[in-house]
Structure formats: C-alpha cells, structure tokens
Motif scaffolding. Structure first.
Motif, PDB file in Angstrom:
ATOM      1  N   LEU A  67       0.858  -1.182   0.000  1.00 46.17           N
ATOM      2  CA  LEU A  67       0.000   0.000   0.000  1.00 46.17           C
ATOM      3  C   LEU A  67       0.896   1.236   0.000  1.00 46.17           C
ATOM      4  O   LEU A  67       1.885   1.286   0.736  1.00 46.17           O
ATOM      5  CB  LEU A  67      -0.903   0.018   1.236  1.00 46.17           C
ATOM      6  N   ILE A  68       0.540   2.213  -0.817  1.00 44.64           N
ATOM      7  CA  ILE A  68       1.265   3.474  -0.807  1.00 44.64           C
ATOM      8  C   ILE A  68       0.289   4.597  -0.476  1.00 44.64           C
ATOM      9  O   ILE A  68      -0.898   4.523  -0.826  1.00 44.64           O
ATOM     10  CB  ILE A  68       1.975   3.768  -2.146  1.00 44.64           C
ATOM     11  N   ILE A  69       0.783   5.579   0.241  1.00 42.00           N
ATOM     12  CA  ILE A  69      -0.010   6.754   0.597  1.00 42.00           C
ATOM     13  C   ILE A  69       0.625   7.963  -0.065  1.00 42.00           C
ATOM     14  O   ILE A  69       1.816   8.229   0.127  1.00 42.00           O
ATOM     15  CB  ILE A  69      -0.076   6.947   2.118  1.00 42.00           C
ATOM     16  N   LEU A  70      -0.168   8.665  -0.869  1.00 40.59           N
ATOM     17  CA  LEU A  70       0.292   9.880  -1.529  1.00 40.59           C
ATOM     18  C   LEU A  70      -0.442  11.068  -0.931  1.00 40.59           C
ATOM     19  O   LEU A  70      -1.666  11.031  -0.773  1.00 40.59           O
ATOM     20  CB  LEU A  70       0.032   9.830  -3.040  1.00 40.59           C
ATOM     21  N   VAL A  71       0.296  12.109  -0.592  1.00 44.13           N
ATOM     22  CA  VAL A  71      -0.287  13.318  -0.013  1.00 44.13           C
ATOM     23  C   VAL A  71       0.202  14.532  -0.795  1.00 44.13           C
ATOM     24  O   VAL A  71       1.413  14.718  -0.983  1.00 44.13           O
ATOM     25  CB  VAL A  71       0.090  13.476   1.477  1.00 44.13           C
ATOM     26  N   ASN A  72      -0.730  15.341  -1.252  1.00 40.83           N
ATOM     27  CA  ASN A  72      -0.408  16.608  -1.907  1.00 40.83           C
ATOM     28  C   ASN A  72      -0.355  17.689  -0.835  1.00 40.83           C
ATOM     29  O   ASN A  72      -1.366  18.038  -0.239  1.00 40.83           O
ATOM     30  CB  ASN A  72      -1.471  16.943  -2.961  1.00 40.83           C
ATOM     31  N   ASN A  73       0.825  18.239  -0.585  1.00 39.24           N
ATOM     32  CA  ASN A  73       1.009  19.199   0.492  1.00 39.24           C
ATOM     33  C   ASN A  73       0.754  20.648   0.088  1.00 39.24           C
ATOM     34  O   ASN A  73       0.889  21.544   0.909  1.00 39.24           O
ATOM     35  CB  ASN A  73       2.437  19.081   1.047  1.00 39.24           C
ATOM     36  N   ARG A  74       0.390  20.863  -1.144  1.00 40.00           N
ATOM     37  CA  ARG A  74       0.091  22.215  -1.600  1.00 40.00           C
ATOM     38  C   ARG A  74      -1.428  22.419  -1.617  1.00 40.00           C
ATOM     39  O   ARG A  74      -2.187  21.445  -1.670  1.00 40.00           O
ATOM     40  CB  ARG A  74       0.689  22.462  -2.985  1.00 40.00           C
ATOM     41  N   PRO A  75      -1.916  23.659  -1.599  1.00 42.04           N
ATOM     42  CA  PRO A  75      -3.363  23.907  -1.581  1.00 42.04           C
ATOM     43  C   PRO A  75      -4.040  23.702  -2.933  1.00 42.04           C
ATOM     44  O   PRO A  75      -5.261  23.616  -2.995  1.00 42.04           O
ATOM     45  CB  PRO A  75      -3.478  25.363  -1.129  1.00 42.04           C
ATOM     46  N   GLU A  76      -3.274  23.631  -4.016  1.00 40.58           N
ATOM     47  CA  GLU A  76      -3.856  23.452  -5.336  1.00 40.58           C
ATOM     48  C   GLU A  76      -3.737  22.004  -5.796  1.00 40.58           C
ATOM     49  O   GLU A  76      -2.881  21.249  -5.334  1.00 40.58           O
ATOM     50  CB  GLU A  76      -3.154  24.355  -6.368  1.00 40.58           C
ATOM     51  N   MET A  77      -4.597  21.623  -6.725  1.00 42.13           N
ATOM     52  CA  MET A  77      -4.517  20.303  -7.340  1.00 42.13           C
ATOM     53  C   MET A  77      -3.171  20.147  -8.045  1.00 42.13           C
ATOM     54  O   MET A  77      -2.609  21.105  -8.568  1.00 42.13           O
ATOM     55  CB  MET A  77      -5.656  20.119  -8.336  1.00 42.13           C
ATOM     56  N   CYS A  78      -2.656  18.928  -8.053  1.00 43.66           N
ATOM     57  CA  CYS A  78      -1.385  18.686  -8.728  1.00 43.66           C
ATOM     58  C   CYS A  78      -1.429  17.352  -9.460  1.00 43.66           C
ATOM     59  O   CYS A  78      -2.254  16.487  -9.160  1.00 43.66           O
ATOM     60  CB  CYS A  78      -0.222  18.699  -7.745  1.00 43.66           C
ATOM     61  N   LYS A  79      -0.521  17.190 -10.415  1.00 44.43           N
ATOM     62  CA  LYS A  79      -0.335  15.917 -11.085  1.00 44.43           C
ATOM     63  C   LYS A  79       0.619  15.062 -10.260  1.00 44.43           C
ATOM     64  O   LYS A  79       1.587  15.564  -9.710  1.00 44.43           O
ATOM     65  CB  LYS A  79       0.222  16.127 -12.492  1.00 44.43           C
ATOM     66  N   THR A  80       0.335  13.767 -10.179  1.00 49.37           N
ATOM     67  CA  THR A  80       1.156  12.896  -9.339  1.00 49.37           C
ATOM     68  C   THR A  80       2.497  12.580  -9.999  1.00 49.37           C
ATOM     69  O   THR A  80       3.542  12.632  -9.368  1.00 49.37           O
ATOM     70  CB  THR A  80       0.416  11.600  -9.021  1.00 49.37           C
ATOM     71  N   ALA A  81       2.488  12.232 -11.276  1.00 50.13           N
ATOM     72  CA  ALA A  81       3.725  11.976 -12.035  1.00 50.13           C
ATOM     73  C   ALA A  81       4.645  11.007 -11.307  1.00 50.13           C
ATOM     74  O   ALA A  81       5.841  11.266 -11.144  1.00 50.13           O
ATOM     75  CB  ALA A  81       4.450  13.293 -12.313  1.00 50.13           C
ATOM     76  N   CYS A  82       4.093   9.879 -10.851  1.00 52.79           N
ATOM     77  CA  CYS A  82       4.889   8.867 -10.166  1.00 52.79           C
ATOM     78  C   CYS A  82       5.410   7.823 -11.148  1.00 52.79           C
ATOM     79  O   CYS A  82       4.782   7.546 -12.171  1.00 52.79           O
ATOM     80  CB  CYS A  82       4.058   8.172  -9.090  1.00 52.79           C
ATOM     81  N   THR A  83       6.546   7.249 -10.823  1.00 51.37           N
ATOM     82  CA  THR A  83       7.079   6.126 -11.588  1.00 51.37           C
ATOM     83  C   THR A  83       7.205   4.926 -10.671  1.00 51.37           C
ATOM     84  O   THR A  83       7.542   5.065  -9.485  1.00 51.37           O
ATOM     85  CB  THR A  83       8.449   6.457 -12.200  1.00 51.37           C
ATOM     86  N   LEU A  84       6.937   3.726 -11.201  1.00 51.07           N
ATOM     87  CA  LEU A  84       6.988   2.492 -10.429  1.00 51.07           C
ATOM     88  C   LEU A  84       8.208   1.675 -10.823  1.00 51.07           C
ATOM     89  O   LEU A  84       8.627   1.686 -11.981  1.00 51.07           O
ATOM     90  CB  LEU A  84       5.727   1.658 -10.647  1.00 51.07           C
ATOM     91  N   ALA A  85       8.761   0.956  -9.860  1.00 52.66           N
ATOM     92  CA  ALA A  85       9.871   0.055 -10.141  1.00 52.66           C
ATOM     93  C   ALA A  85       9.386  -1.066 -11.053  1.00 52.66           C
ATOM     94  O   ALA A  85       8.198  -1.406 -11.075  1.00 52.66           O
ATOM     95  CB  ALA A  85      10.431  -0.510  -8.840  1.00 52.66           C
ATOM     96  N   ASP A  86      10.301  -1.641 -11.805  1.00 56.93           N
ATOM     97  CA  ASP A  86       9.952  -2.715 -12.726  1.00 56.93           C
ATOM     98  C   ASP A  86       9.245  -3.850 -12.000  1.00 56.93           C
ATOM     99  O   ASP A  86       9.664  -4.269 -10.915  1.00 56.93           O
ATOM    100  CB  ASP A  86      11.207  -3.251 -13.414  1.00 56.93           C
ATOM    101  N   GLY A  87       8.173  -4.339 -12.605  1.00 60.24           N
ATOM    102  CA  GLY A  87       7.453  -5.479 -12.054  1.00 60.24           C
ATOM    103  C   GLY A  87       6.285  -5.119 -11.176  1.00 60.24           C
ATOM    104  O   GLY A  87       5.489  -5.985 -10.807  1.00 60.24           O
ATOM    105  N   TRP A  88       6.151  -3.838 -10.832  1.00 61.04           N
ATOM    106  CA  TRP A  88       5.057  -3.391  -9.963  1.00 61.04           C
ATOM    107  C   TRP A  88       3.993  -2.661 -10.788  1.00 61.04           C
ATOM    108  O   TRP A  88       4.324  -1.907 -11.708  1.00 61.04           O
ATOM    109  CB  TRP A  88       5.577  -2.462  -8.877  1.00 61.04           C
TER     110      TRP A  88
END
Length: 231
Positions: free
Chosen positions: A188-209
C-alpha cells in the motif's frame, strides 16, 4: 527517495543502511563515542552522508579523503549543477574549500570547486557535502514552495550512491509518498499533496510493480493505492 528516522545524540544508533548527519556547524555537534558508533556501522557496510558548514568532526581527513584548505565568510550563493541541466542554489554562512586527497568527486559548483565527495570506508562508504543547505533553508522564507531551489536533489544523489531503492518515486517535492508492504508481492502506498492546489502525481513504479495511481490529487488531499508485483 527514502524515509527518515530521527535519532538524538544521546540515543543508541539504530541499525540502518543509510545514515545522515546534516548541518554540522559547531565544534562539538555530538560526542566522539557517538561518532565512532556511527563509523562502526559504516565499516560494516552502511553509507554515511555528512553535510558541513563550518563545523568540525574528528577524525575527518582519513575518513572522508579530503582536507580543509580554508574557510571564509561566504561572498555569495553556491550553485551546484547536475548532469541533467538542473541545479541547486543556496546562500551559505561560510565558504569552506576542501582539497581532495583520496575521494571521488561527485559534484562541483559553478566556480569549479568540488562540493560532493565519496570514499570507501571498510565495507561501506562515506559521502561528504562541503556545505549545509539545511541551515540556509531553515532561515529562508518559503524554502519549500514551488519554484524554490530543489535542494532535495542533493539528498536524492546521496541516496542513489547509497543504493537506496524505492518502489514509487516522484520528482515533485510537494507530494509525499510512503510505502507500506503487505506481503512480498503487495504494497500500500499513501500519496499526499502538500500544496493547496490540485497537482499531477507523475509517479514512476519500479519494474514489475503495477497499480492504479490517480493522475491528479486535490489540494491538501491524499489517497491510498494498492500495488502488486508480478510473481
């Protein structure tokens, strides 16, 4: 890029693969016994990252492979460029110049002065940054806002050298990502946007996940995502 667990100087040093001693700026930041305790961990295979702005730790030269040349009141900002064309800038209190004796030079500033060094120590390694951006950021208004210098890249570089591995990475310093393993093939991963505006996540995953990470997160909001690894 990695999780931080804080340890006070009077506490027993926990086992870890990556240690950080940031912002040394005094002549007695901690006891010699504590320093040796950390070096013993490094000698067995850990990595130690030290940033320094006018402070002293001993032994130093034989551990980090560099010698202090001179120190002066900083005449201006320090800028360290990265190979990808980005750079970090901060205003130090002091300008400390070090001579390389037996270390690898990882990064230099725009004046050509070596700034980040690496050296083997036993089965582990030490990384030294000639400067302490943490101190400058502590006195800087909005040091972590969008558009601020990405000082975190210095820590990301040290983590890369240390071999720190993450399943999820993001280059957005305003998005916090924590990983919580459920099993060898589930997390499980938890992502939190710490700014007051909406943002793009733009995450990358390790191979195989794989996982269904949302493309955006509302301001001051977060989400929980389940990841699975191919068996």
């Amino acid at each position: 890029w990695f999780y931080i667990r804080f340890c006070r100087a009077e506490q027993t040093v926990p086992d870890a693969e990556f240690y950080i001693i940031p912002g040394i700026c005094d002549f007695s930041p901690f006891t010699a016994e504590k320093y040796q305790e950390i070096l013993a961990k490094v000698e067995k295979g850990a990595t130690l990252f030290v940033t320094l702005d006018g402070g002293v730790v001993q032994p130093f030269a034989q551990i980090f492979g560099v010698e202090a040349d001179y120190r002066e009141i900083a005449p201006g900002d320090v800028t360290i460029p990265f190979p990808d064309g980005t750079s970090v800038t901060w205003k130090p209190q002091y300008r400390s110049v070090f001579r390389n004796v037996s270390a690898d030079v990882i990064l230099s500033d725009t004046e050509g002065l070596p700034r980040m060094f690496r050296k083997d120590y036993g089965a582990g390694q030490v990384i030294f940054l000639a400067g302490a951006p943490e101190i400058a950021m502590a006195d800087q208004v909005r040091a972590f806002n969008d558009g601020a210098s990405p000082i975190w890249k210095l820590y990301a570089k040290a983590a890369e050298i240390a071999g720190v591995r993450r399943i999820v990475k993001t280059n957005d310093a305003q998005v916090t990502v924590t990983e919580h393993p459920v099993s060898d093939h589930e997390m499980l991963i938890i992502l939190v946007n710490n700014r007051p505006e909406m943002c793009k996540t733009a995450c990358t995953l390790a191979d195989g996940w794989t996982g269904d990470i949302p493309s955006t997160i509302n301001g001051n909001d977060g989400c929980i995502v389940r990841l699975t690894r191919n068996k």
